[in-house]
Scaffold this active site. Structure first.
Site, mmCIF file in Angstrom:
data_model
loop_
_atom_site.group_PDB
_atom_site.id
_atom_site.type_symbol
_atom_site.label_atom_id
_atom_site.label_comp_id
_atom_site.label_asym_id
_atom_site.label_seq_id
_atom_site.Cartn_x
_atom_site.Cartn_y
_atom_site.Cartn_z
ATOM 1 N N CYS A 66 31.091 -9.269 49.609
ATOM 2 C CA CYS A 66 31.494 -10.001 48.397
ATOM 3 C C CYS A 66 32.893 -10.613 48.560
ATOM 4 C CB CYS A 66 31.457 -9.036 47.215
ATOM 5 S SG CYS A 66 32.210 -9.646 45.705
ATOM 6 N N CYS B 165 35.393 -9.804 45.789
ATOM 7 C CA CYS B 165 35.791 -8.388 45.893
ATOM 8 C C CYS B 165 36.948 -8.235 46.878
ATOM 9 C CB CYS B 165 34.609 -7.535 46.357
ATOM 10 S SG CYS B 165 33.202 -7.527 45.223
#
Length: 94
Positions: A15, A18
């Protein structure tokens, strides 16, 4: 952790957002020290935990106090917003 706000970061290695928020969370953890906890849960390694918190998008940050969810933030968040949310819970606990 009783009496201490806990910010749980639900994330995954693949991600991009993230990875962008990770240094912000590290700064928040360093700044607040033992007065708050910042924890990470990899949704790929802990799918049952993610499911228990109804995580549908990542990054999702779940703010907890005394085992209860008090706030949920999805996506990139500023350091200021995270500190404000954590300090609000710290004041309530004092």
């Amino acid at each position: 952790v009783s009496g201490t706000p806990v910010l749980v970061d639900f994330w995954a290695e693949w991600c991009g957002p993230c990875k962008l928020i990770a240094p912000v969370l590290d700064e928040v953890a360093r700044e607040l020290g033992p007065d708050a906890r910042v924890l990470k849960v990899d949704v790929d390694k802990s799918p049952r935990t993610a499911e228990a918190f109804s995580i549908r998008n990542i990054p999702t940050l779940v703010l907890m106090m005394d085992g209860e969810v008090v706030d949920v933030m999805v996506g990139m968040q500023s350091k200021g917003k995270l500190l404000k949310a954590l300090r609000k819970q710290m004041k309530k606990a004092a």
